[in-house]
Design an enzyme around this catalytic site. Structure first.
Site, PDB file in Angstrom:
ATOM      1  N   GLY A 185     -38.576  18.614 -12.363  1.00 54.50           N
ATOM      2  CA  GLY A 185     -37.601  18.716 -13.436  1.00 54.50           C
ATOM      3  C   GLY A 185     -37.843  17.763 -14.577  1.00 54.50           C
ATOM      4  O   GLY A 185     -37.102  17.777 -15.552  1.00 54.50           O
ATOM      5  N   SER A 211     -48.184  21.605  -4.803  1.00 54.02           N
ATOM      6  CA  SER A 211     -47.957  22.997  -5.171  1.00 54.02           C
ATOM      7  C   SER A 211     -48.329  23.209  -6.632  1.00 54.02           C
ATOM      8  O   SER A 211     -48.535  22.263  -7.374  1.00 54.02           O
ATOM      9  CB  SER A 211     -46.493  23.347  -4.970  1.00 54.02           C
ATOM     10  OG  SER A 211     -45.699  22.519  -5.782  1.00 54.02           O
ATOM     11  N   ARG A 212     -48.393  24.453  -6.987  1.00 58.74           N
ATOM     12  CA  ARG A 212     -48.466  24.794  -8.402  1.00 58.74           C
ATOM     13  C   ARG A 212     -47.032  24.782  -8.949  1.00 58.74           C
ATOM     14  O   ARG A 212     -46.074  24.660  -8.198  1.00 58.74           O
ATOM     15  CB  ARG A 212     -49.103  26.172  -8.580  1.00 58.74           C
ATOM     16  CG  ARG A 212     -50.528  26.224  -8.028  1.00 58.74           C
ATOM     17  CD  ARG A 212     -51.275  27.465  -8.489  1.00 58.74           C
ATOM     18  NE  ARG A 212     -52.582  27.534  -7.836  1.00 58.74           N
ATOM     19  CZ  ARG A 212     -53.663  26.876  -8.253  1.00 58.74           C
ATOM     20  NH1 ARG A 212     -53.602  26.119  -9.333  1.00 58.74           N
ATOM     21  NH2 ARG A 212     -54.809  26.996  -7.618  1.00 58.74           N
ATOM     22  N   ALA A 213     -46.918  24.887 -10.269  1.00 57.38           N
ATOM     23  CA  ALA A 213     -45.603  24.856 -10.908  1.00 57.38           C
ATOM     24  C   ALA A 213     -44.703  25.957 -10.363  1.00 57.38           C
ATOM     25  O   ALA A 213     -45.171  27.062 -10.093  1.00 57.38           O
ATOM     26  CB  ALA A 213     -45.764  25.033 -12.408  1.00 57.38           C
ATOM     27  N   THR A 215     -40.961  26.217 -11.683  1.00 59.11           N
ATOM     28  CA  THR A 215     -40.285  26.550 -12.935  1.00 59.11           C
ATOM     29  C   THR A 215     -40.737  25.615 -14.054  1.00 59.11           C
ATOM     30  O   THR A 215     -40.185  25.657 -15.131  1.00 59.11           O
ATOM     31  CB  THR A 215     -38.761  26.451 -12.768  1.00 59.11           C
ATOM     32  OG1 THR A 215     -38.447  25.096 -12.395  1.00 59.11           O
ATOM     33  CG2 THR A 215     -38.256  27.378 -11.697  1.00 59.11           C
ATOM     34  N   SER A 216     -41.697  24.751 -13.790  1.00 60.70           N
ATOM     35  CA  SER A 216     -42.122  23.754 -14.773  1.00 60.70           C
ATOM     36  C   SER A 216     -43.430  24.180 -15.446  1.00 60.70           C
ATOM     37  O   SER A 216     -44.081  25.115 -15.010  1.00 60.70           O
ATOM     38  CB  SER A 216     -42.320  22.412 -14.074  1.00 60.70           C
ATOM     39  OG  SER A 216     -43.485  22.452 -13.278  1.00 60.70           O
ATOM     40  N   THR A 220     -48.585  19.553  -9.752  1.00 56.39           N
ATOM     41  CA  THR A 220     -49.699  18.618  -9.553  1.00 56.39           C
ATOM     42  C   THR A 220     -51.013  19.371  -9.318  1.00 56.39           C
ATOM     43  O   THR A 220     -52.061  18.972  -9.823  1.00 56.39           O
ATOM     44  CB  THR A 220     -49.389  17.686  -8.370  1.00 56.39           C
ATOM     45  OG1 THR A 220     -48.297  16.852  -8.746  1.00 56.39           O
ATOM     46  CG2 THR A 220     -50.586  16.813  -8.029  1.00 56.39           C
ATOM     47  N   ASP A 273     -34.260  27.166  -8.366  1.00 52.11           N
ATOM     48  CA  ASP A 273     -34.880  26.275  -7.384  1.00 52.11           C
ATOM     49  C   ASP A 273     -33.720  25.548  -6.690  1.00 52.11           C
ATOM     50  O   ASP A 273     -33.163  24.613  -7.236  1.00 52.11           O
ATOM     51  CB  ASP A 273     -35.804  25.307  -8.138  1.00 52.11           C
ATOM     52  CG  ASP A 273     -36.713  24.516  -7.205  1.00 52.11           C
ATOM     53  OD1 ASP A 273     -36.677  24.758  -5.989  1.00 52.11           O
ATOM     54  OD2 ASP A 273     -37.440  23.648  -7.707  1.00 52.11           O
ATOM     55  N   SER A 281     -39.059  23.530   1.668  1.00 54.83           N
ATOM     56  CA  SER A 281     -40.394  23.658   1.103  1.00 54.83           C
ATOM     57  C   SER A 281     -41.147  22.329   1.185  1.00 54.83           C
ATOM     58  O   SER A 281     -42.276  22.256   1.675  1.00 54.83           O
ATOM     59  CB  SER A 281     -40.269  24.123  -0.355  1.00 54.83           C
ATOM     60  OG  SER A 281     -41.499  24.021  -1.024  1.00 54.83           O
TER      61      SER A 281
END
Lengths: 508, 508
Positions: A185, A211-213, A215-216, A220, A273, A281
């Protein structure tokens, strides 16, 4: 000569045809409208069918095509994802039948009607999700049901356990295995690669999967991918960690919590999310990765994901409790979430910030450096490499001495070779409309702007911040630059900026 | 010679190509992976794109195909539904761009997070749904959110108004326009065509539009379609009603509540049908059809949709209240929902029952006759054609004198010509395992069995009941026959029957 039984079998199968059709995540089979198997099995008008070949099964959406152009009458064309899941070769026989009823959907319906689920129900649901038996509609309903009536602690524990059970698990020959996570966030808050480098340089084991994005504009894994390969399988990950003490890999390639990827795709489409899903998760991946201790960064700010201290404390409490019940020790840090961290927002732009901090470059973003050091400090403390209260100083020292940079390069090389992050072809400034002071930065609008510019799919796309809260600016001075790969995406992002209201608010 | 602007325009468009690809409801565009428009606009990796041609727009899923086989580099292939929505011709220029953000999804997210919505929010959502801008994931999330936290009365009123506003409305030159509806859940309860015939034969105006099945083996439109065309447009419907005083048409063909069809498809996939959505669906169609008075049949039974008298009374109260606030007078009848009505379950099998009742055939199902007469009776009473308490007698008389049969045939002829319902190619009995008495019939299992046999898509498929509650049976005596068109579907249904437990329970 074939026997009657073989005849019957031949008549019920179709020949696999590869179209090279990329349908995103959708397993699809295309058959002729005059296909004999459709008619014999009564499949026309069904939305889903079951494809079977050599012991493997895939549920696929049934599309039909008229006429001669695309397919022979006895061919079944598969989308790429269906082709891979079924593992067939060109012309191989495929049988096409009705999809069996999914009993676990009864549990989803119970949840929709407001009843809580037990461990067995979550196990059934997550098993079907991981096996790709759920449609998008089923996935969206399950996730929404757990958002409107939030998962309680027991449900979150059970969902976490179910998500671990369907995937692989790593084990390490070490009593302490550390990890860190940020609930997200906050644009640009890319501390993970720094923390791994600092911690591994001090001798702790940190097999980090990210993880991949969701909602952003960048996860990383999206950022790290611009610096080194991240799609390591379990063997590669073990090799990197054995060699360097740490890694920064994409979790999706190693099936640690395979149901999570299916959930994440839907959460991304909904831009939702939720707490329970977030906790399951995060913790399922940490536990499956073999971690014993985890530090969790919870940024708090009016436009961060967590908006108030009270919400943050509740989330921290739930995280700690579910972690403890799942055999993991979690420490949560509430951090400043009022403005982006560093200057870049978007995979490559954040990678450039990381490199500046690691190299002790002049102008490296000090907020990113300090934040990474304080998180790494807690990891060093719970991992027993530092006395309580002294971890952050050790972390800063590790950065200043260049030991983190050396370790980071070694990790990148071990992961397959260091890369140079790309630079966008198109940039455009958003300028201050008046003289004054920066009094507010809207993280959500920044994230949306960066996503409209193409992040995270377009690695070089995003935002470069030119100002911070409290800074004095003159009329016409750039507040930020939008970076995009194409004129179309740049225009798309700028259209949004024109109507979004204050993204960076300047007051006289 | 083209100007630079025209050049730019030409470069941003692709040529429309029709593949004859039936993708169920999905608008899909297929482009080459090396498509110049994808690259220029940064569309690769986007899940949805906006197609525009000659002032019309369609949101489509973006699929990509490798290599030369299927498409030229400047072609965009459309699925049939996208082709129809866009209204293009072969080779016409299509522009492909980013999808604009959907502001109404912010309201869906608010609802997911437990906040109630106002009239403006419902209007925005339903407007986007009717314009096919929502993906399946968005639709499923909206519907699930309104199930877990059920719509309250005000939300139901607002949703109803929003659903009326996006569709066509009929108006009639009559002070009283009647209608009837059954909330469903009871297999074989096909009273509507009888009620229309009885009521129209007595001079009331009843322009009936019906839906296809949502979660049941047959909707009225599915059954009626085996007897006459039901896909009437508004002009045809007006002509039939002006001529005969009544019709039995499929509502989907006349856009009275176009958002409802999108909702119903998702509810069907989830097998979920909630109170608020049900009320908005029913009332929006009645009001849009110009009705002033409506009678609603609520079957109550342990395996019907409404399980208890208390639930039924609550639903009736909510229906009456929302109807009144929407300008419609509603009367609800709680009816026996403990076992199927008539003998057939499935479109054609129910049609055969209807014909038997209308023709006063020997062996015509008396329960169906009496139930239709009691509902028609209330319609006659609220429509002023009968004194209170005398409507049912008038209805039975209308059937007995053959006036309903004459009217029904006239309506079928006016709708395009009477048809003979099909008969299944495959039948198989389920027999009593012991001597005894029929003590319980599970409506839900019956419905599922009929659907697995192919109903409602396969018109002749379904179940023919051989027994009723309380009847004595001998071991080996058929309790019902399963009807299917293909051996595959019959086997599929019988597989379920073998594991479903008691569908019809016989006790000594």
């Amino acid at each position: 000569m074939t026997t009657p039984d073989q005849d019957a079998l031949v008549q019920r199968t179709l020949r696999a045809r590869r179209l090279g059709l990329h349908t995103q995540h959708q397993p699809i089979v295309i058959m002729r409208t005059d296909c004999h198997v459709c008619r014999a099995e009564g499949l026309t008008g069904r939305s889903q069918v079951l494809l079977s070949a050599a012991g493997r099964e895939v549920r696929a959406a049934l599309f039909q095509v008229e006429g001669e152009g695309l397919l022979a009458p006895d061919e079944a064309a598969l989308s790429e994802i269906a082709w891979e899941m079924l593992g067939v070769t060109e012309g191989a026989p495929i049988s096409v039948t009705h999809v069996p009823a999914l009993e676990s959907l009864a549990s989803v319906r119970r949840r929709i009607y407001g009843h809580r689920l037990d461990a067995a129900a979550f196990a059934d649901i997550v098993g079907d999700v991981a096996a790709a038996r759920y449609t998008d509609v089923h996935l969206a309903a399950f996730l929404t049901a757990g958002a409107v009536l939030p998962l309680d602690e027991q449900e979150t524990v059970d969902l976490t356990a179910a998500m671990i059970a369907v995937g692989d698990r790593l084990s390490w020959d070490a009593p302490v295995v550390v990890d860190k996570h940020c609930v997200g966030g906050l644009p640009g808050n890319r501390t993970t690669p720094l923390v791994v480098a600092i911690v591994a340089a001090n001798g702790l084991l940190m097999p980090k999967t990210s993880s991949r994005a969701i909602t952003s504009p960048a996860g990383t894994a999206d950022t790290m991918e611009t610096l080194a390969p991240v799609d390591l399988d379990i063997a590669a990950l073990k090799r990197v960690v054995d060699q360097e003490g740490g890694c920064i890999a994409w979790g999706g390639a190693i099936h640690l919590s395979p149901a999570d990827d299916k959930f994440v795709r839907i959460e991304r489409e909904l831009d939702v999310d939720t707490e329970g899903q977030l906790i399951a998760s995060v913790l399922s991946k940490k536990i499956a990765a073999g971690s014993t201790h985890v530090v969790i960064d919870i940024p708090v700010g009016p436009t961060a994901k967590v908006r108030s201290e009270e919400d943050a404390r509740q989330l921290a409490e739930r995280l700690r409790a579910v972690a403890a019940r799942s055999g993991l020790e979690a420490r949560c840090l509430l951090t400043d979430g009022t403005q982006p961290v560093g200057r870049g927002i978007g995979p490559a732009l954040e990678a450039h910030d990381l490199l500046a901090v690691l190299r002790n470059a002049p102008g490296a973003p000090d907020d990113l450096r300090r934040r990474a050091a304080s998180l790494a400090g807690v990891v060093l403390e719970i991992g027993g490499k530092s006395e309580p209260g002294e971890g952050a100083a050790l972390a800063l020292e590790t950065l200043a001495e260049g030991r983190a940079w050396t370790k980071f390069q070694a990790i990148c090389e071990a992961q397959g070779g260091m890369r140079v992050p790309p630079v966008a072809g198109q940039t455009h400034p958003l300028a201050a409309a008046q003289d004054g002071r920066v009094v507010h930065i809207d993280n959500r609008k920044l994230a949306r702007l960066a996503k409209l510019a193409g992040a995270p799919d377009v690695k070089a796309a995003g935002i470069f911040m030119e100002v911070r809260l409290g800074q004095d600016v003159a009329r016409g001075q750039p507040l930020l630059h939008v970076h995009a790969d194409t004129a179309g995406e740049l225009a798309y992002a700028l259209d949004y900026a024109a109507i979004a209201g204050d993204i960076v608010r300047v007051e006289p």
